[in-house]
Design an enzyme around this catalytic site. Structure first.
Site, PDB file in Angstrom:
ATOM      1  N   LYS A  66      -0.905  22.417  30.070  1.00 51.43           N
ATOM      2  CA  LYS A  66      -0.680  21.910  28.711  1.00 51.43           C
ATOM      3  C   LYS A  66       0.497  22.597  28.006  1.00 51.43           C
ATOM      4  O   LYS A  66       1.189  21.967  27.206  1.00 51.43           O
ATOM      5  CB  LYS A  66      -1.950  22.062  27.864  1.00 51.43           C
ATOM      6  CG  LYS A  66      -3.060  21.101  28.256  1.00 51.43           C
ATOM      7  CD  LYS A  66      -4.260  21.251  27.332  1.00 51.43           C
ATOM      8  CE  LYS A  66      -5.394  20.348  27.781  1.00 51.43           C
ATOM      9  NZ  LYS A  66      -6.542  20.407  26.862  1.00 51.43           N
ATOM     10  N   ASP A 106      -6.677  16.356  21.503  1.00 50.68           N
ATOM     11  CA  ASP A 106      -7.914  17.131  21.619  1.00 50.68           C
ATOM     12  C   ASP A 106      -8.593  17.329  20.261  1.00 50.68           C
ATOM     13  O   ASP A 106      -9.802  17.166  20.130  1.00 50.68           O
ATOM     14  CB  ASP A 106      -7.628  18.516  22.236  1.00 50.68           C
ATOM     15  CG  ASP A 106      -7.331  18.424  23.728  1.00 50.68           C
ATOM     16  OD1 ASP A 106      -7.887  17.532  24.394  1.00 50.68           O
ATOM     17  OD2 ASP A 106      -6.547  19.262  24.223  1.00 50.68           O
ATOM     18  N   ALA A 135      -7.755  26.304  23.514  1.00 51.36           N
ATOM     19  CA  ALA A 135      -8.767  25.314  23.112  1.00 51.36           C
ATOM     20  C   ALA A 135      -9.057  25.417  21.618  1.00 51.36           C
ATOM     21  O   ALA A 135      -9.207  24.400  20.931  1.00 51.36           O
ATOM     22  CB  ALA A 135     -10.040  25.512  23.921  1.00 51.36           C
TER      23      ALA A 135
HETATM   24  P1  ATR Z   1      -8.453  28.273  26.615  1.00 55.22           P
HETATM   25  O1  ATR Z   1      -7.129  27.638  26.846  1.00 55.22           O
HETATM   26  O2  ATR Z   1      -9.611  27.619  27.335  1.00 55.22           O
HETATM   27  O3  ATR Z   1      -8.746  28.481  25.171  1.00 55.22           O
HETATM   28  P2  ATR Z   1      -7.719  31.047  26.867  1.00 55.22           P
HETATM   29  O4  ATR Z   1      -6.471  30.807  26.116  1.00 55.22           O
HETATM   30  O5  ATR Z   1      -7.730  31.916  28.074  1.00 55.22           O
HETATM   31  O6  ATR Z   1      -8.369  29.688  27.358  1.00 55.22           O
HETATM   32  O7  ATR Z   1      -8.813  31.602  25.821  1.00 55.22           O
HETATM   33  C1  ATR Z   1     -10.120  31.913  26.202  1.00 55.22           C
HETATM   34  C2  ATR Z   1     -10.903  32.274  24.939  1.00 55.22           C
HETATM   35  O8  ATR Z   1     -12.272  32.543  25.291  1.00 55.22           O
HETATM   36  C3  ATR Z   1     -10.389  33.514  24.231  1.00 55.22           C
HETATM   37  O9  ATR Z   1     -10.609  33.346  22.859  1.00 55.22           O
HETATM   38  C4  ATR Z   1     -11.302  34.609  24.822  1.00 55.22           C
HETATM   39  O10 ATR Z   1     -11.419  35.754  24.005  1.00 55.22           O
HETATM   40  P3  ATR Z   1     -10.288  36.928  24.063  1.00 55.22           P
HETATM   41  O11 ATR Z   1      -9.088  36.392  23.307  1.00 55.22           O
HETATM   42  O12 ATR Z   1     -10.895  38.078  23.377  1.00 55.22           O
HETATM   43  O13 ATR Z   1     -10.011  37.152  25.514  1.00 55.22           O
HETATM   44  C5  ATR Z   1     -12.612  33.870  24.867  1.00 55.22           C
HETATM   45  N1  ATR Z   1     -13.597  34.433  25.804  1.00 55.22           N
HETATM   46  C6  ATR Z   1     -13.535  34.431  27.147  1.00 55.22           C
HETATM   47  N2  ATR Z   1     -14.655  34.998  27.672  1.00 55.22           N
HETATM   48  C7  ATR Z   1     -15.423  35.374  26.626  1.00 55.22           C
HETATM   49  C8  ATR Z   1     -16.710  36.013  26.503  1.00 55.22           C
HETATM   50  N3  ATR Z   1     -17.415  36.374  27.568  1.00 55.22           N
HETATM   51  N4  ATR Z   1     -17.192  36.224  25.258  1.00 55.22           N
HETATM   52  C9  ATR Z   1     -16.481  35.858  24.169  1.00 55.22           C
HETATM   53  N5  ATR Z   1     -15.275  35.251  24.222  1.00 55.22           N
HETATM   54  C10 ATR Z   1     -14.752  35.012  25.427  1.00 55.22           C
END
Ligand code: ATR
Length: 279
Positions: A66, A106, A135
């Site tokens: 994306k 989205d 997201a």
């Molecule tokens: P996407 O494009 O799906 O949003 P991303 O940019 O990698 O993927 O973001 C993942 C999000 O999920 C982030 O907000 C991440 O938190 P961090 O910024 O602190 O890394 C969050 N996330 C992933 N695993 C998590 C968990 N176990 N508990 C809480 N937040 C989580």
């Protein structure tokens, strides 16, 4: 020749988009084909160009492309829509004779599912958005357009959520960001999980007592009950997964390409039924 559309991703095997768009096309009498294309991780742009050269009229873009699609739409001769710019990502490409247009459906997909399908009233609502990645960013502006009373963005890395909140500070909506600890004492009518925690079977560290009576809990994942859905359901929230958002973002893309708005309800029901039998 039939008009060609596709979704580009890696992996792409489990994508529901071909079935969703085939259902839209059948329902609206549109003559088109829609396929799933596995683009090499380092070959997204080349795959798109080849598709375009072979008669592709438009495409959806999913993980992990994306942001690359955004960069493509940013280059000279092409165009980014304001909502794609807000999202920082492109999930819909439209190929024209004078360049391509990058859009993002989205956020409107989420809002249409919430308001149109589920009957959630966003105006005046206190909204919690969990996550600060792609997201989450994609849905902030469309949520703010519906005039919630307040939007709080919570993230494991609190500074990321603060940054996102600052970026969207505009108009009359109170918007703030922070860590999950900052949620104590706040109450929400709608909680949206835009983290990838569910993928790992994890639950963001939510404190107790943050949901209002009759609150909604929305997980952008679909296909099975996530830990967040179970957590919120056990505390009396009205719970839903993100299947409606998936179909609504597709409907908006279909509308951009074909100028026809499909009826999403039977398609959501059909995809839900196919998930239930593991198809
Ligand atoms: P996407 O494009 O799906 O949003 P991303 O940019 O990698 O993927 O973001 C993942 C999000 O999920 C982030 O907000 C991440 O938190 P961090 O910024 O602190 O890394 C969050 N996330 C992933 N695993 C998590 C968990 N176990 N508990 C809480 N937040 C989580």
């Amino acid at each position: 020749m039939q008009d060609r559309y596709a979704v580009f991703g890696n992996p792409i095997g489990h994508s529901r988009s071909p079935a969703i768009h085939a259902a839209f096309a059948a329902q609206t009498g549109q003559d088109l084909v829609y396929e799933a294309i596995l683009a090499p991780r380092d070959g997204f742009i080349e795959s798109v160009r080849a598709f375009q050269a072979h008669g592709g009229k438009g495409a959806n873009v999913t993980v992990p492309f994306k942001e690359q699609a955004y960069q493509l739409a940013e280059t000279a001769g092409n165009r980014l829509t304001p909502r794609a710019r807000d999202a920082g990502a492109v999930n819909t490409l439209c190929f024209g004779v004078d360049g391509l247009i990058g859009d993002n459906t989205d956020g409107v997909g989420l809002v249409n599912d919430l308001v149109g399908n589920l009957g959630v009233s966003l105006a005046g609502a206190r909204v919690l958005l969990m996550g600060a990645g792609g997201a989450a960013r994609g849905v902030v502006a469309p949520l703010l357009e519906r005039d919630p009373a307040a939007l709080f963005i919570a993230n494991r890395t609190g500074a990321r959520a603060e940054g996102l909140a600052r970026q969207f500070q505009r108009g009359g909506v109170e918007i703030a960001g922070g860590g999950y600890d900052d949620l104590s004492g706040r109450v929400f009518d709608l909680m949206i999980n835009a983290t990838s925690a569910s993928l790992a079977g994890e639950l963001p560290p939510l404190p107790e007592g943050i949901q209002a009576d009759g609150a909604w809990a929305y997980d952008m994942m679909y296909g099975r009950e996530t830990p967040f859905m179970a957590w919120a359901g056990a505390r009396g929230a009205r719970v839903t997964d993100g299947l409606g958002m998936l179909v609504e973002q597709a409907a908006e893309s279909f509308f951009i390409w074909r100028g026809v708005r499909p009826d999403t309800a039977p398609v959501i029901a059909a995809v839900r039924a196919s998930l239930a039998v593991g198809a």
